[in-house]
Design an enzyme around this catalytic site. Sequence first.
Site, mmCIF file in Angstrom:
data_model
loop_
_atom_site.group_PDB
_atom_site.id
_atom_site.type_symbol
_atom_site.label_atom_id
_atom_site.label_comp_id
_atom_site.label_asym_id
_atom_site.label_seq_id
_atom_site.Cartn_x
_atom_site.Cartn_y
_atom_site.Cartn_z
ATOM 1 C CG ASP A 1 -33.872 -0.952 12.107
ATOM 2 O OD1 ASP A 1 -33.630 -1.855 11.315
ATOM 3 O OD2 ASP A 1 -34.540 0.054 11.706
ATOM 4 C CG ASP B 1 -33.015 1.066 7.845
ATOM 5 O OD1 ASP B 1 -33.484 0.750 8.712
ATOM 6 O OD2 ASP B 1 -32.356 2.148 7.783
ATOM 7 N NE ARG C 1 -41.920 2.883 6.038
ATOM 8 C CZ ARG C 1 -41.493 3.952 5.415
ATOM 9 N NH1 ARG C 1 -41.897 4.391 4.329
ATOM 10 N NH2 ARG C 1 -40.684 4.635 6.281
ATOM 11 C CD GLU D 1 -37.319 -1.614 10.681
ATOM 12 O OE1 GLU D 1 -37.618 -1.113 11.498
ATOM 13 O OE2 GLU D 1 -36.802 -1.211 9.680
ATOM 14 C CE LYS E 1 -39.992 0.735 14.132
ATOM 15 N NZ LYS E 1 -39.287 1.677 13.201
ATOM 16 C CE LYS F 1 -31.762 1.472 11.366
ATOM 17 N NZ LYS F 1 -32.510 2.573 10.648
ATOM 18 C CG ASP G 1 -36.540 1.331 15.449
ATOM 19 O OD1 ASP G 1 -37.147 2.354 15.203
ATOM 20 O OD2 ASP G 1 -36.585 0.265 14.269
#
Length: 452
Positions: free
Chosen positions: A225, A302, A306, A304, A220, A232, A243
Amino acid sequence: MTSIFASGGTALTLRLVTAEASADMAAALPEALRPLAAGFEGKPGQVVRFPSGSDSDAWLGIGPGKDVFAIGAAAKALAGGDWQIEALPEGWDPTLTATAWALGGYSFTLYKPADREPARLVLPEGADAAEAEAVVRAVTLTRDLVNTPADRMGPEGLENAFRSLAERFDATVRVVRGDDLLAQNYPMIHAVGRAAGEAPRLLELEWGEESHPRVAVVGKGVCFDSGGLDLKAAQFMRLMKKDMGGAANAMGLASMIMAAGLPVRLHLLVPAVENAVGAGAFRPGDILTSRKGITVEVDNTDAEGRLVLADALTRATEEKVDLLLDFATLTGAARVALGPEVAPFYTDQDDLAADLAGAAVKVFDPVWRMPLWDGYEGDIDGEISDIVNSTAMPMAGSITAGLFLRRFVGDAAWMHFDIFAWNPKERPGRPKGGDMHAARAVYQMLKERFQD
């Protein structure tokens, strides 16, 4: 990378002292030296220096003596000079000991130089210098990638690092960028990254002989993020440069595989995006059609990671794959379950789980198997789409994320790692900041499976 291993010559001596032996050893010192060991209890990282001419030049506490990474405190605590270990504790592997020492000497120096040079180690007898150097270089790569802030390590910066890795091992690289993601059917990678200033992209690396077993590794690469429109809170956004820790770990694993020349056909995939807020941002309630054709309703922007992983996992399985691995800083729920030091992993393959567990113990890279609990499958089913990217259930968030990804891997032998990629506090051999989690264990497992 400057070697932290000494090439030979005169070296100071270091004695490793367990907590159990510390009192007797201190009592046995000549009376003039006892004050130097006052308060020394053999705790991990405790150091005593002795004057020239003493039996040892220094002692290092190693606690119970079972964790090789206790030696990692030495590189910075002793600082400078060449050192040799008097004797390794029973059961300590020489190569892993050298690796742990070197990893303890790591500092992130892109913006600020280290206070002092780490101490160098004369390799213990029996240590494999090439193996230790390769692992240290891979972990250093991973740490540097995670520690670099997003203004420098956005999708473009990550692509540059990816290309550098490929060039070092003469690997093949393919990049699909920007609107070409739509033309080549990577719609969810495009959707997540389209609002950012740097275009989203899918990075692919291939290395090895085509006749060898195919190992696909997906990481990933969400370089920052913000949470997207489901923004967030500040305290949760502060560390979101990490991230892309899944991508960093995947690249570190790839580095070890290629350096070792493992007889595999490596396929490394990194969807590199920034989840930004802007006029083009994807929205809660949007329904995306994935590369696999599965429709996904966006319950929360949030969740995202996956989404981009799903398109990459689909790509990885479009050719025969013998083993599929993915690394992702995917859920806070994983940290609630196991904290920052233990990496949870998911697989339906009992043999893989057993092999990984054994490998993890050997290299002191803790992992723990979590269940892909079929009873929660219904929680990701959609009402107006095939599935949703986030469930209404406020529990089992790491498990449902794993179940989401499982929809995209088909019948491949697959392992998913929901890692933290960060050390919140300094520990021997594991400095505060970005780190490699679970990838050394996976590398050990792959060596045991595939090495000639």
